[in-house]
Design a protein around this motif. Structure first.
Motif, PDB file in Angstrom:
ATOM      1  N   SER A 159       1.085  -1.121   0.315  1.00 21.04           N
ATOM      2  CA  SER A 159      -0.164   0.327  -0.012  1.00 21.04           C
ATOM      3  C   SER A 159       0.544   1.241   0.166  1.00 21.04           C
ATOM      4  O   SER A 159       0.469   1.995   0.163  1.00 21.04           O
ATOM      5  CB  SER A 159      -0.906  -0.230   1.343  1.00 21.04           C
ATOM      6  N   PHE A 160       1.896   1.100   0.260  1.00 18.52           N
ATOM      7  CA  PHE A 160       2.441   2.255   0.573  1.00 18.52           C
ATOM      8  C   PHE A 160       2.499   3.472  -0.823  1.00 18.52           C
ATOM      9  O   PHE A 160       2.551   4.929  -0.628  1.00 18.52           O
ATOM     10  CB  PHE A 160       4.697   1.870   0.146  1.00 18.52           C
ATOM     11  N   SER A 161       2.538   3.349  -1.726  1.00 17.58           N
ATOM     12  CA  SER A 161       2.717   4.711  -3.479  1.00 17.58           C
ATOM     13  C   SER A 161       1.103   4.893  -2.823  1.00 17.58           C
ATOM     14  O   SER A 161       0.603   6.373  -2.679  1.00 17.58           O
ATOM     15  CB  SER A 161       2.501   3.202  -4.486  1.00 17.58           C
ATOM     16  N   SER A 162       0.142   4.099  -2.161  1.00 15.06           N
ATOM     17  CA  SER A 162      -1.426   4.835  -2.013  1.00 15.06           C
ATOM     18  C   SER A 162      -1.517   5.945  -0.689  1.00 15.06           C
ATOM     19  O   SER A 162      -1.784   6.775  -0.233  1.00 15.06           O
ATOM     20  CB  SER A 162      -2.135   3.578  -2.062  1.00 15.06           C
ATOM     21  N   ILE A 163      -0.363   5.473   0.728  1.00 14.47           N
ATOM     22  CA  ILE A 163      -0.040   6.558   1.548  1.00 14.47           C
ATOM     23  C   ILE A 163       0.453   7.551   1.439  1.00 14.47           C
ATOM     24  O   ILE A 163       0.162   8.473   1.567  1.00 14.47           O
ATOM     25  CB  ILE A 163       1.316   4.763   2.762  1.00 14.47           C
ATOM     26  N   VAL A 164       1.586   7.189   0.404  1.00 15.32           N
ATOM     27  CA  VAL A 164       2.581   8.633  -0.294  1.00 15.32           C
ATOM     28  C   VAL A 164       0.985   9.381  -1.009  1.00 15.32           C
ATOM     29  O   VAL A 164       1.786  10.781  -0.705  1.00 15.32           O
ATOM     30  CB  VAL A 164       3.873   8.127  -1.475  1.00 15.32           C
ATOM     31  N   SER A 165       0.983   9.051  -1.748  1.00 13.50           N
ATOM     32  CA  SER A 165      -0.489   9.374  -2.287  1.00 13.50           C
ATOM     33  C   SER A 165      -1.003  10.181  -1.535  1.00 13.50           C
ATOM     34  O   SER A 165      -1.474  11.543  -1.393  1.00 13.50           O
ATOM     35  CB  SER A 165      -1.465   8.864  -3.649  1.00 13.50           C
ATOM     36  N   ALA A 218      -0.076  22.651   2.978  1.00 11.51           N
ATOM     37  CA  ALA A 218       0.000  24.024   3.394  1.00 11.51           C
ATOM     38  C   ALA A 218       1.199  23.976   3.298  1.00 11.51           C
ATOM     39  O   ALA A 218       1.632  26.161   3.168  1.00 11.51           O
ATOM     40  CB  ALA A 218      -1.234  24.830   4.748  1.00 11.51           C
ATOM     41  N   ALA A 219       1.791  23.304   3.625  1.00 14.23           N
ATOM     42  CA  ALA A 219       3.247  23.917   4.052  1.00 14.23           C
ATOM     43  C   ALA A 219       4.888  23.843   2.364  1.00 14.23           C
ATOM     44  O   ALA A 219       5.278  24.018   3.029  1.00 14.23           O
ATOM     45  CB  ALA A 219       3.718  22.629   4.748  1.00 14.23           C
ATOM     46  N   GLY A 220       3.447  23.776   1.199  1.00 16.55           N
ATOM     47  CA  GLY A 220       4.268  23.675   0.719  1.00 16.55           C
ATOM     48  C   GLY A 220       5.448  22.783   0.104  1.00 16.55           C
ATOM     49  O   GLY A 220       6.433  22.583  -0.759  1.00 16.55           O
ATOM     50  N   VAL A 221       6.272  21.155   0.895  1.00 15.26           N
ATOM     51  CA  VAL A 221       6.733  20.609   0.547  1.00 15.26           C
ATOM     52  C   VAL A 221       6.504  19.089  -0.457  1.00 15.26           C
ATOM     53  O   VAL A 221       5.100  19.741  -0.917  1.00 15.26           O
ATOM     54  CB  VAL A 221       7.005  20.091   2.075  1.00 15.26           C
ATOM     55  N   VAL A 222       7.446  19.409  -1.187  1.00 16.60           N
ATOM     56  CA  VAL A 222       7.021  17.975  -1.697  1.00 16.60           C
ATOM     57  C   VAL A 222       7.301  16.642  -1.352  1.00 16.60           C
ATOM     58  O   VAL A 222       8.843  16.484  -0.954  1.00 16.60           O
ATOM     59  CB  VAL A 222       8.041  18.117  -3.077  1.00 16.60           C
ATOM     60  N   ILE A 223       6.522  15.728  -1.646  1.00 11.30           N
ATOM     61  CA  ILE A 223       6.610  14.359  -0.769  1.00 11.30           C
ATOM     62  C   ILE A 223       7.356  14.134  -2.009  1.00 11.30           C
ATOM     63  O   ILE A 223       6.074  13.179  -3.246  1.00 11.30           O
ATOM     64  CB  ILE A 223       5.661  13.833  -0.243  1.00 11.30           C
ATOM     65  N   HIS A 224       8.170  12.364  -2.131  1.00 15.44           N
ATOM     66  CA  HIS A 224       9.408  11.979  -2.972  1.00 15.44           C
ATOM     67  C   HIS A 224       9.104  10.696  -2.486  1.00 15.44           C
ATOM     68  O   HIS A 224       9.196   9.833  -1.220  1.00 15.44           O
ATOM     69  CB  HIS A 224      10.740  12.148  -2.398  1.00 15.44           C
ATOM     70  N   GLU A 225       8.065   9.170  -3.414  1.00 18.34           N
ATOM     71  CA  GLU A 225       8.241   8.002  -3.282  1.00 18.34           C
ATOM     72  C   GLU A 225       9.567   7.183  -3.483  1.00 18.34           C
ATOM     73  O   GLU A 225       9.937   8.007  -4.896  1.00 18.34           O
ATOM     74  CB  GLU A 225       7.042   7.379  -3.572  1.00 18.34           C
ATOM     75  N   MET A 226      10.887   7.440  -2.444  1.00 17.19           N
ATOM     76  CA  MET A 226      11.847   6.412  -2.704  1.00 17.19           C
ATOM     77  C   MET A 226      12.600   5.379  -3.027  1.00 17.19           C
ATOM     78  O   MET A 226      12.806   4.364  -2.145  1.00 17.19           O
ATOM     79  CB  MET A 226      12.686   7.279  -2.007  1.00 17.19           C
ATOM     80  N   ARG A 227      11.852   4.468  -3.825  1.00 17.20           N
ATOM     81  CA  ARG A 227      12.040   2.706  -4.084  1.00 17.20           C
ATOM     82  C   ARG A 227      13.103   2.265  -4.474  1.00 17.20           C
ATOM     83  O   ARG A 227      13.268   3.172  -5.350  1.00 17.20           O
ATOM     84  CB  ARG A 227      11.099   2.382  -5.288  1.00 17.20           C
ATOM     85  N   LEU A 228      14.149   1.807  -3.604  1.00 20.09           N
ATOM     86  CA  LEU A 228      15.430   1.394  -4.059  1.00 20.09           C
ATOM     87  C   LEU A 228      15.687   0.288  -5.591  1.00 20.09           C
ATOM     88  O   LEU A 228      14.672  -0.685  -5.020  1.00 20.09           O
ATOM     89  CB  LEU A 228      16.182   1.105  -2.926  1.00 20.09           C
TER      90      LEU A 228
END
Length: 372
Positions: free
Chosen positions: A303-309, A319-329
């Motif tokens: 479910s990790f991609s859905s969690i990140v979404s 509101a904080a304007g941060v960018v969240i990246h999923e880092m699959r290795l």
């Protein structure tokens, strides 16, 4: 010998150090905490304080302290153990005869997740022997939050000789410096067995420890004392979070995990006064000896991609304007790369570090370009 206080402005502290007002010493409870400076004298010693102790003897034999000494022509790294008040010689005439005179960049690091390091003083021959480390450019501050895979846990069968310095965050640091010329200042908060979520009341009654959603804000892994607020002048631009492996093992639901991650991220953005611009989330690591690991469609791994979404849609984070990246290795670890079916050995960390460096290099490069 002259004494230099560890609180001297000539020293650069990384990681989390506590500094009680009643004494001049500083104490690190989280591995990866370090002190850096330039040295140009003939003898350098470190005096540890009475709080210096190995809290857990089942630490796989990892030494407590590493001292890296670097010049323009050579470098070396040595490890040490200490107990209570002790004096450790880091540089002496024999070292200088083998490596030449300085100046040297010196980095003293607590590398053992199971130890506490108290520094009372650095001992030198002259007050002029230690200089401030010139600011490296380009550089970035990265806060890494994780568990055993971030702090270099090992068993007694295979050595992780440099502890957390062999682990994922510091392999990333070395690779990015070597390949991109970017100096990452890593602050590490990680401890073996750490979940993200806090235990339920029943789980706490059974002895489960607090998760990182609470434990991050404590002075040490062994205490519930609230840590002092950080100096935000050098707050992290990037959060790199590698949690969830232990949550997965304890069958934490994706919904519970998502809510705990949202809570942690909102707290961190407030703590660091909106300095954070990017959040990088590494999925949980599967156990290759467990054929069912991560296969359940309701697992955190699946479910990790859905969690990140879902996190990207959280109003407070938007509101904080941060960018969240999923880092699959993109690293296929085999048994030769692991201590067991899950924990990397040194070779495994190199593979994971290479994969993480490849994923993060464009982001790190763009962050450096923005600050020029």
């Amino acid at each position: 010998m002259h004494e230099l206080s560890p609180r001297s402005p000539l020293l650069r502290l990384s990681g989390r150090w506590t500094a009680p007002s009643s004494v001049d010493a500083i104490t690190a409870f989280w591995s990866g905490s370090s002190v850096s400076f330039l040295f140009q004298g003939s003898k350098l010693q470190l005096r540890t304080g009475p709080s210096t102790v190995r809290k857990d003897r089942f630490n796989g034999g990892t030494p407590m302290i590493a001292c890296a000494v670097e010049s323009t022509s050579n470098s070396s790294i040595s490890t040490y153990d200490a107990q209570g008040t002790d004096t450790i010689t880091l540089i002496d005439e024999e070292f200088l005869s083998n490596h030449g005179t300085g100046p040297y960049a010196v980095h003293v690091t607590l590398i053992d997740w199971a130890s506490v390091l108290e520094i009372e003083a650095f001992l030198v021959s002259s007050d002029h022997d230690i200089l401030a480390t010139p600011p490296a450019r380009p550089s970035l501050n990265v806060l890494v939050i994780g568990d055993s895979i971030s702090c270099g846990w090992t068993d007694v069968l295979q050595s992780i000789p440099l502890g957390c310095l062999n682990a994922l965050p510091f392999v990333l640091k070395r690779n990015i410096l070597q390949n991109k010329g970017i100096d990452i200042h890593v602050d590490l908060i990680a401890y073996p067995g750490m979940t993200l979520v806090d235990p339920t009341e029943d789980e706490r009654d059974e002895g489960a420890m607090l998760g990182m959603v609470s434990k991050f804000f404590h002075t040490s892994p062994w205490s519930t004392e609230i840590a002092e607020a950080p100096d935000n002048r050098d707050g992290p631009k990037i959060l790199l979070i590698a949690l969830g492996t232990n949550d997965e093992a304890q069958d934490v639901s994706p919904t519970r995990f998502t809510e705990a991650m949202r809570t942690l991220l909102v707290k961190l953005l407030h703590l660091y006064d909106q300095k954070v611009q990017h959040i990088c989330l590494i999925p949980p690591f599967p156990d290759i000896d467990d054929s069912d690991s991560g296969e359940d469609s309701e697992s955190i791994i699946q479910s990790f991609s859905s969690i990140v979404s879902a996190l990207r849609q959280e109003p407070d984070l938007m509101a904080a304007g941060v960018v969240i990246h999923e880092m699959r290795l993109d690293a296929e670890l085999q048994h030769d790369h692991l201590l067991d079916g899950l924990h990397p050995n040194v070779a495994g960390y190199e593979l994971l570090g290479a994969a993480l460096s490849k994923r993060m290099a464009p982001l790190l490069q763009s962050c450096v370009t923005e600050t020029k």
